[in-house]
Design an enzyme around this catalytic site. Structure first.
Site, short mmCIF file in Angstrom:
data_model
loop_
_atom_site.label_atom_id
_atom_site.label_comp_id
_atom_site.label_asym_id
_atom_site.label_seq_id
_atom_site.Cartn_x
_atom_site.Cartn_y
_atom_site.Cartn_z
N SER A 1 0.86 -1.20 0.00
CA SER A 1 0.00 0.00 0.00
C SER A 1 0.89 1.23 0.00
O SER A 1 2.09 1.14 0.21
CB SER A 1 -0.86 0.02 1.26
OG SER A 1 -0.09 0.45 2.38
N ASP A 2 0.32 2.41 -0.23
CA ASP A 2 1.05 3.63 0.09
C ASP A 2 0.80 3.89 1.58
O ASP A 2 0.00 3.20 2.22
CB ASP A 2 0.62 4.80 -0.79
CG ASP A 2 1.70 5.89 -0.81
OD1 ASP A 2 2.58 5.89 0.06
OD2 ASP A 2 1.65 6.75 -1.69
N TRP A 3 1.46 4.89 2.11
CA TRP A 3 1.41 5.17 3.55
C TRP A 3 -0.05 5.28 4.03
O TRP A 3 -0.74 6.25 3.72
CB TRP A 3 2.16 6.47 3.84
CG TRP A 3 2.25 6.84 5.29
CD1 TRP A 3 1.21 7.13 6.12
CD2 TRP A 3 3.44 6.97 6.07
NE1 TRP A 3 1.67 7.42 7.37
CE2 TRP A 3 3.05 7.34 7.37
CE3 TRP A 3 4.80 6.81 5.81
CZ2 TRP A 3 3.95 7.56 8.40
CZ3 TRP A 3 5.70 7.04 6.84
CH2 TRP A 3 5.28 7.41 8.11
N GLY A 4 -0.52 4.26 4.70
CA GLY A 4 -1.89 4.29 5.24
C GLY A 4 -2.97 4.36 4.19
O GLY A 4 -4.12 4.71 4.50
#
Ligand code: BGC
Length: 741
Positions: free
Chosen positions: A270-273
């Site tokens: 994923s990307d950050w969160g």
């Protein structure tokens, strides 16, 4: 037939890698599996996160560098957890590690994939010695909107240029292993952000994107495919909702396309969160639902979102998620670790004292060459280069160095700098001051930083300008004005730089404008006032020496615009491979001996725009001047015998000026009619060739049916179907110095 296939498949022997992963997976508890899907940044809240590592609840960490510190955390995973599965350590290594190369947009402007690959390879050597085995790059988001701050992180507006540069970066990071790292792969690449992130409305970061399937496949997906074909070992989701579905929860992107169609086994992080973001997106009522949507869309590792560690086990126990779904994700994580050789060699060598590979002569030379080739000469009335011959006539001339970017060690590095140290930067001021030159220099920055508006500072520069013969004005943007969440609503030079340029020009002294920025800026007025303009982007550690060499003629400019430069922000998005409208009516291209010459002239109407020539960009895609001149012969297009639908497209380029130089020959294509409206023209190939003064070089390209193909779509009731094919139609192909020629 079907039965036979099944039988054959079942006899295909498993690879060592698969056997290893099968065996490890069979020993793992559900909690241990979910731990592998968790990626954390332990640079803050370290104690709690280190406890999680020791409990086997972390598969990867990022933002930790330094061999000692990395090995310390790695020992927790290897020596203190039940199965001893090593961590994989990631970092935002974007355009260099310690030695900083030009921002990716500047690397795009080099049109030199070999140089980009070399930069990536040297970057990986520096990073690996500091414990980093996984880089969160290349970013291959094709971008049409310079307001979007992340335009700095990609290679520009063209799918082919972006594909070539993205693939070169992947090869540079991953290939040619280092002697003391027992792994066939140096540092894993992570191609991002999957997908369509750059089309955010209004150039606002993280925003909604709407992209029809055919356009997604024609423009935005090819660079991801190219990076995966080059071997990229991982992919990162994007933040945006694409056609209503954020990519971390988008099974069409992550399963239909990435897994089924492309057959990729790269890890999807994923990307950050971006998984937990499904709640604020308004897609999921709570984080548990977000975890369910993400696992169903095969998001395999959760970066800093904690949704997998908090909810996946319950979801399995409740029967909402199958353990086999988890297994598939964990396989990808273990595969990445296996391919990096981490199971055999989890630790990185701890150098005694300084890391010998950082800021090596080879890296600094490559950084300087990349900065030279990323600079684009946009205008030159003959003042450049400030060669000895030119200066001789002036007898001991004085050159004023001024402008807010002339001596900014940190700002010239550009966006996403975590590890490069500003004290290693050589600024233009440093280079002009320290290197031998046939003129005196005077230094007065005037404006002190790019957003400075103080008229008193301009007055100081003007006073100094009166004592000089030539003015070098280093203008641009500070690093913080581009990059993630650094979007702008106007594209002017910030602060009072436009006023400073006007005041300098008013002195009557010739002004050479050098722009160091993270995006194309609307500098039409300044270009008119300047005697010459070099567009240097943020050139990295060695920007200063590169600009010194270019300005004094020790190097010849060879960069070309990787994006269209608009005249005004109102033209945005403005890109060369747009579609024509029905108005104005079709102007057939000029024909010589029945062969079309150059790009067809089309425009997009701005009937009520105050700017008379707003239908044209300030500088087209692919544009850049040299100190020499090149003449292109007529392009020839010949069918290749025995290869249906293949053509050889050739032209001869002659260096008609006085300097040995490199030229970027660009192959453009346009079809005259077809099943769908197609772009005005499309780049289908390019070659950067060195041509000594007075000599000629023939450049040839093979134009394939695949090059001429594009994505079609048909609807049948509620069903739609897409397919890739070339139309059987007449086309034009030409080799030119830019997209408007
Ligand atoms: C960015 C990514 C980056 C990640 C980790 C995110 O905010 O969008 O490009 O790799 O942070 O730092």
């Amino acid at each position: 037939m079907f039965i036979l296939l099944v039988v054959l498949c079942s006899f295909t022997p498993k690879t060592d890698e698969e056997l290893f992963i099968d065996s490890l997976l069979s020993q793992m508890t559900l909690e241990e599996k979910i731990g592998q899907m968790n990626q954390l940044d332990p640079s803050y809240e370290s104690e709690a996160k280190e406890a999680l590592i020791r409990e086997g609840k972390v598969g990867s960490i990022f933002n930790i560098v330094g061999a000692k510190e990395v090995n310390r955390l790695q020992r927790m995973a290897v020596e203190q957890t039940r199965l001893g599965i090593p961590l994989v350590v990631a970092r935002d290594v974007i355009h260099g590690f310690k030695t900083i190369y030009p921002i990716p947009l500047g690397q795009g402007a080099t049109w030199n994939p070999d140089l980009v690959e070399k930069a990536a390879s040297l970057t990986a050597q520096e990073a690996v010695y500091s414990g980093v085995r996984w880089a969160f790059s290349p970013m291959v988001d094709v971008a049409h909107d310079p307001r979007w701050g992340r335009v700095a992180e990609g290679y520009g507006e063209d799918p082919l240029l972006t594909s070539v540069m993205g693939a070169a970066t992947v090869r540079g990071y991953q290939q040619s292993p280092m002697t003391n790292i027992l792994s066939p792969v140096k540092m894993a690449a992570c191609v991002k952000h999957f997908a369509g992130y750059s089309v955010s409305e209004g150039g606002r970061d993280y925003n909604t994107t709407w992209i029809p399937e055919t356009q997604l496949r024609d423009i935005y997906l090819p660079p991801f495919k190219a990076a995966l074909d080059a071997g990229a070992l991982s992919v990162m989701c994007s933040f945006n909702a694409l056609n209503g579905l954020p990519s971390s929860a988008n099974p069409h992107l992550n399963i239909d396309i990435l897994r089924n169609e492309w057959q990729s086994d790269a890890l999807l992080v994923s990307d950050w969160g971006s998984g937990s973001d499904l709640v604020p997106h308004g897609l999921c009522a709570d984080k548990k639902e977000a975890a369910l949507r993400c696992i169903n869309a095969r998001m395999e590792m959760d970066m800093q979102g904690n949704i997998y560690t908090d909810y996946l086990a319950d979801l399995v126990r409740e029967g909402k998620v199958q353990e086999s779904q988890i297994d598939e994700c964990v396989r990808s994580v273990l595969r990445l670790k296996y391919r990096l050789g981490l199971f055999e060699n989890p630790y990185v060598p701890e150098p005694d004292g300084e890391n010998p590979l950082c800021y090596s002569i080879e890296s600094l030379q490559a950084a300087e060459q990349a900065a030279v080739e990323s600079a684009i000469l946009l205008k030159n009335d003959g003042i450049l280069p400030l060669s000895e011959e030119y200066l001789h006539a002036k007898k001991n001339p004085t050159v004023l160095i001024c402008g807010p970017m002339a001596d900014q060690k940190k700002e010239q590095l550009g966006t996403w700098i975590f590890d490069g140290e500003a004290e290693h930067s050589v600024t233009p001021y440093d280079a002009f001051y320290n290197r031998e030159k046939p003129f005196h220099i005077l230094y007065e920055p005037g404006l002190t930083y790019s957003r400075d508006k103080d008229p008193k500072h301009i007055a100081k520069a003007v006073k100094a300008a009166k004592k000089a013969d030539i003015i070098l004005f280093f203008a641009g943007e500070e690093a913080i004005l581009s990059g993630e969440a650094r979007c702008r609503t106007d594209l002017n030079l910030p602060g009072a730089q436009t006023e400073m340029m006007a005041a300098l020009a008013k002195t009557g002294k010739p002004v050479v404008l050098v722009v160091m920025a993270g995006r194309p800026l609307t500098i039409g007025r300044e270009v008119e006032q300047a005697a010459a303009v070099l567009y240097a982007f943020h050139g990295g550690t060695m920007a200063g020496p590169a600009l010194f060499d270019l300005i004094t003629g020790k190097a010849v400019p060879s960069g070309k615009t990787p994006m269209t430069f608009p005249k005004t922000v109102g033209q945005v998005p403005f890109y060369y491979n747009r579609h024509n409208t029905g108005r104005p009516t079709y102007e057939p291209p000029v024909l010589i001996d029945d062969i079309p010459v150059g790009a067809p002239q089309f425009s997009v109407g701005y009937s009520s725009c105050w700017l008379e020539t707003a239908t044209e960009p300030l500088f087209p895609f692919g544009f850049g001047l040299s100190y020499t001149t090149f003449e292109y012969s007529r392009t020839t297009v010949e069918p290749i015998a025995d290869r249906e639908g293949f053509y050889t497209v050739s032209a001869t380029i002659t260096n008609t000026g006085k300097y040995d130089a490199k030229e970027v020959a660009q192959l453009y294509f346009r079809q005259k009619s077809g099943a769908l409206v197609r772009p005005i023209c499309e780049l289908k190939g390019f070659q950067k060739v060195f041509i000594p003064a007075g000599e000629s070089r023939k450049v040839s390209f093979v134009l394939t049916p695949e090059d001429r193909g594009y994505w079609h779509e048909a609807h049948n009731g509620m069903e739609s179907r897409v397919w890739f094919a070339a139309d059987e139609t007449e086309f034009e192909a030409w080799i030119a110095p830019n997209s408007a020629k």
